[in-house]
Design a protein around this motif. Structure first.
Motif, mmCIF file in Angstrom:
data_model
loop_
_atom_site.group_PDB
_atom_site.id
_atom_site.type_symbol
_atom_site.label_atom_id
_atom_site.label_comp_id
_atom_site.label_asym_id
_atom_site.label_seq_id
_atom_site.Cartn_x
_atom_site.Cartn_y
_atom_site.Cartn_z
ATOM 1 N N VAL A 1 -74.075 31.812 -52.064
ATOM 2 C CA VAL A 1 -75.425 31.572 -51.708
ATOM 3 C C VAL A 1 -75.519 30.471 -50.516
ATOM 4 N N LEU B 1 -77.180 32.018 -47.073
ATOM 5 C CA LEU B 1 -78.482 31.542 -46.564
ATOM 6 C C LEU B 1 -78.626 30.667 -45.409
ATOM 7 N N ARG C 1 -81.386 39.501 -46.597
ATOM 8 C CA ARG C 1 -80.909 38.668 -47.483
ATOM 9 C C ARG C 1 -79.891 39.140 -48.260
ATOM 10 N N MET D 1 -77.668 37.460 -54.027
ATOM 11 C CA MET D 1 -77.816 36.257 -54.708
ATOM 12 C C MET D 1 -78.983 35.406 -53.955
ATOM 13 N N VAL D 2 -79.157 35.412 -52.783
ATOM 14 C CA VAL D 2 -80.043 34.577 -51.989
ATOM 15 C C VAL D 2 -81.513 35.174 -52.340
ATOM 16 N N THR E 1 -82.399 33.669 -55.630
ATOM 17 C CA THR E 1 -82.976 32.360 -55.594
ATOM 18 C C THR E 1 -84.511 32.386 -55.141
ATOM 19 N N ARG F 1 -86.779 33.282 -57.715
ATOM 20 C CA ARG F 1 -87.293 31.962 -58.581
ATOM 21 C C ARG F 1 -88.648 31.305 -57.928
ATOM 22 N N SER G 1 -92.172 31.631 -60.051
ATOM 23 C CA SER G 1 -91.662 30.430 -60.565
ATOM 24 C C SER G 1 -92.517 30.150 -61.971
ATOM 25 N N VAL H 1 -81.653 37.608 -62.477
ATOM 26 C CA VAL H 1 -80.185 36.948 -62.429
ATOM 27 C C VAL H 1 -79.315 37.937 -63.012
#
Length: 275
Positions: free
Chosen positions: A209, A213, A222, A225-226, A229, A232, A236, A246
């Motif tokens: 990440v 990033l 991107r 994995m980025v 994130t 999220r 949220s 995930v």
């Protein structure tokens, strides 16, 4: 006999607890991903009442995860191919070709293993920016190669040190150049190590990440994995959608581990059992 049985239990019980602690987060994430947002708010720890894949579909389509998957495949495949090529050549040279400074080069690679990426991230970003490599696949590939090459060289050198020097001498007597020895002899003999190191580097690059990033600031470039994130932050208040993202990101790693767990274990222990 009773003492041996007690010894087995002393090993089995902690390992079982460790396995449970490792598996539970994955099962919890899968269960949350199958829930609706309403069910999760009511009881986050209960089993999903009506499991469905709507959250997976939402995470895949609404955020554009297919683009992130393609970016990850391009970068990881290119980086691992370069790591295996350069690492295997360097491993052969450091283990069987005697030249001035070879010991210092190997010790330098070994010392680089202890340098955290956080120490070099600012100079690396400046260099990449000056070379106009920021926010490009090529820049991220080079960053991965720079970060994981010492590890690759160390393991390949350790493995090739176990190859008898007589095999290399015989190949040279047959008229092979150093490159011919590498291509015709060392590459076939090094397939087990190349497979192990390739799998480990694939896991490292896929799960990264921080480097991604730093090197890929725009959303279009991107890696997966980025992208997770970022999911999220965008969702949220919708944890089941985030859990689905995930799960999608972890699935390739799980499949790779299930099929190549022996090679992964061999790669981890290669440096401690060779030369």
């Amino acid at each position: 006999m009773p003492g041996r049985r007690v010894g087995r239990w002393l090993v089995a019980v902690p390992m079982g607890v460790l396995a449970l602690a490792t598996i539970y987060p994955l099962l919890f994430t899968a269960n949350v991903a199958m829930k609706t947002r309403h069910d999760y708010v009511l009881d986050r720890f209960s089993l999903a009442r009506s499991p469905n894949l709507d959250n997976v579909t939402a995470a895949w389509t609404n955020v554009g995860m297919e683009r992130y998957v393609v970016n990850s495949l391009i970068v990881v495949t290119s980086a691992v191919a370069l790591l295996l090529l350069i690492g295997s050549m360097a491993g052969f040279a450091l283990s069987h070709l005697r030249f001035r400074g070879s010991r210092a080069v190997f010790l330098g690679c070994l010392a680089a293993l202890f340098v955290p990426f956080q120490v070099i991230m600012v100079p690396l970003a400046r260099i990449m920016a000056d070379g106009r490599l920021l926010d490009t696949h090529a820049g991220l590939v080079l960053a991965y190669v720079a970060q994981f090459l010492p590890f690759t060289i160390f393991l390949m050198t350790s493995y090739y040190t176990g190859v008898p020097g007589e095999i290399v001498d015989a190949a040279r007597i047959d008229g092979n150049t150093p490159y011919g020895v590498y291509r015709r002899v060392m590459l076939p003999l090094g397939r087990p190590a190349l497979l192990s190191v390739g799998i480990l580097n694939t896991l490292f690059c896929w799960n990264d990440v921080l480097i991604s990033l730093l090197m890929m600031p725009s959303a279009d470039h991107r890696t997966l994995m980025v992208g997770v994130t970022a999911l999220r932050g965008q969702y949220s208040d919708d944890i089941p959608v985030f859990a689905s993202g995930v799960l999608v990101a972890a699935l390739p790693v799980l499949v790779l581990y299930v099929f190549f767990q022996r090679q992964i274990a061999d790669g981890v222990t290669a440096g401690s059992t060779k030369g």
